[in-house]
Design an enzyme around this catalytic site. Structure first.
Site, short mmCIF file in Angstrom:
data_model
loop_
_atom_site.label_atom_id
_atom_site.label_comp_id
_atom_site.label_asym_id
_atom_site.label_seq_id
_atom_site.Cartn_x
_atom_site.Cartn_y
_atom_site.Cartn_z
N HIS A 23 -5.00 2.86 -5.29
CA HIS A 23 -6.14 2.18 -4.66
C HIS A 23 -7.20 3.17 -4.16
CE1 HIS A 23 -3.71 -1.47 -4.59
NE2 HIS A 23 -2.80 -0.90 -3.83
C1 BDR Z 1 -5.36 -0.88 0.51
O1 BDR Z 1 -4.52 -1.27 1.60
C2 BDR Z 1 -3.81 -0.16 2.08
O2 BDR Z 1 -2.48 -0.47 2.29
C3 BDR Z 1 -4.00 0.96 1.09
O3 BDR Z 1 -4.06 2.20 1.76
C4 BDR Z 1 -5.31 0.62 0.44
O4 BDR Z 1 -6.39 1.16 1.17
C5 BDR Z 1 -4.87 -1.59 -0.72
O5 BDR Z 1 -4.90 -2.97 -0.54
#
Ligand code: BDR
Ligand code: CA
Length: 315
Positions: free
Chosen positions: A240
């Protein structure tokens, strides 16, 4: 070409940690003015100290780290230890940070840095948008000095924390609303893209083969993150937050288009959802460049090559 002035706002977080390492390893292109931490994946005390642990691991002690907001603007706090572990960076196995955070609050740093900027600053956001939204609310004039905001959050499709919503937006949707309405160039990197950039076993082995402490930390975190992810999806760790930094370094790896995005603030099944007007049904003007595709092999080739640039402390 001079390096792009950049502030990263984050909530490390295993994937935030990888994103920070990618940025720390890319000083030629990214002039990292500071890292601001916000409560998100784990409470603020841990996100800000994790940012400092990662700074040490990357050998970039000169980059200041600021602690920001300990809770979202309106909604009750939520976190994601069930994904990232109780430390937020489980698997990295890092020592206590060597230096404290800066005394200033992250929101004040954002305001002061943007007010003083001689060249517009890019904001990369990897967590809930509380710090950035409060800086905008506190001093709207700073927007004139924002080059662009590149944010990991939301989805055209469905969510990951609820059926409809992605974690960062759901964790502070009111802050996300402020940022999406700010009127500055905004690139949204949502789950549609990040679930194309999967840390498969061969990709992880290429990183592990670097044989350095940063590579070991990355693989330790992504092994755990991937295993937890497999419990829900049919694949390992989605990258992500690293996609945000990768986009800044190599936008050609990504494809997307302009569209209207609204954040659902009403209570109910869709609370915190990004409503993406893919087919222009609202007639409202676009407020975001929404990425839809990434060249995952190109992304991992770059990530591996950049991690190899970090101090090669053997393990
Ligand atoms: C996002 O949520 C967090 O848990 C991760 O770091 C990322 O930024 C993904 O949905
Ligand atoms: Ca994050």
């Amino acid at each position: 070409m001079s390096a792009r002035p950049l502030i990263i706002d984050c909530d490390p977080g295993q994937d935030d940690a990888v994103a920070l390492l990618l940025a720390f390893a890319s000083a030629e292109e990214l002039d990292l003015l500071g890292v601001t931490a916000v409560a998100g994946n784990v409470p603020l005390a841990r996100t800000e100290s994790n940012a400092r642990r990662i700074r040490d691991l990357a050998g970039r002690p000169e980059v200041p780290v600021y602690a920001g907001c300990p809770r979202p603007m309106v909604r009750e706090p939520v976190s994601a230890e069930y994904v990232h572990g109780s430390t937020g960076i489980d698997g990295a196995d890092l020592p206590e940070p060597s230096r404290p955070a800066e005394p200033a609050h992250a929101v004040d740093f954002l305001v002061d840095a943007l007010k003083a900027a001689v060249e517009p600053i890019t904001l990369a956001t990897l967590g809930p948008l509380t710090n950035v939204a409060l800086a905008i609310v506190k001093e709207p004039a700073i927007l004139a000095n924002v080059r662009e905001i590149v944010t990991m959050g939301g989805a055209i499709g469905l969510g990951n924390v609820t059926p409809a919503a992605e974690f960062n937006i759901h964790a502070d949707p009111h802050a996300a609303h402020v940022v999406f309405e700010a009127g500055v160039p905004l690139t949204m990197i949502g789950l549609d893209v990040t679930h194309q950039a999967i840390a498969t076993p061969p990709r992880l082995e290429a990183i592990r083969a670097l044989g350095t402490a940063p590579a070991a930390a990355v693989c330790g975190m992504l092994d755990l993150y991937g295993a937890r992810n497999l419990a829900t999806y049919d694949h390992g760790a989605p990258m992500h937050d690293p996609c945000v930094v990768a986009y800044l370094l190599a936008p050609g790896l990504f494809e997307g288009r302009a569209m209207r995005v609204d954040v659902e603030l009403g209570a109910g099944h869709c609370f915190g959802r990004t409503v993406c007007d893919l087919h222009g049904r609202s007639g409202a003007g676009a407020n975001a460049h929404v990425l839809e595709r990434v060249d995952a092999d190109g992304f991992f080739a770059m990530l591996t090559e950049r991690l190899a640039r970090l101090p090669a402390v053997p393990i």
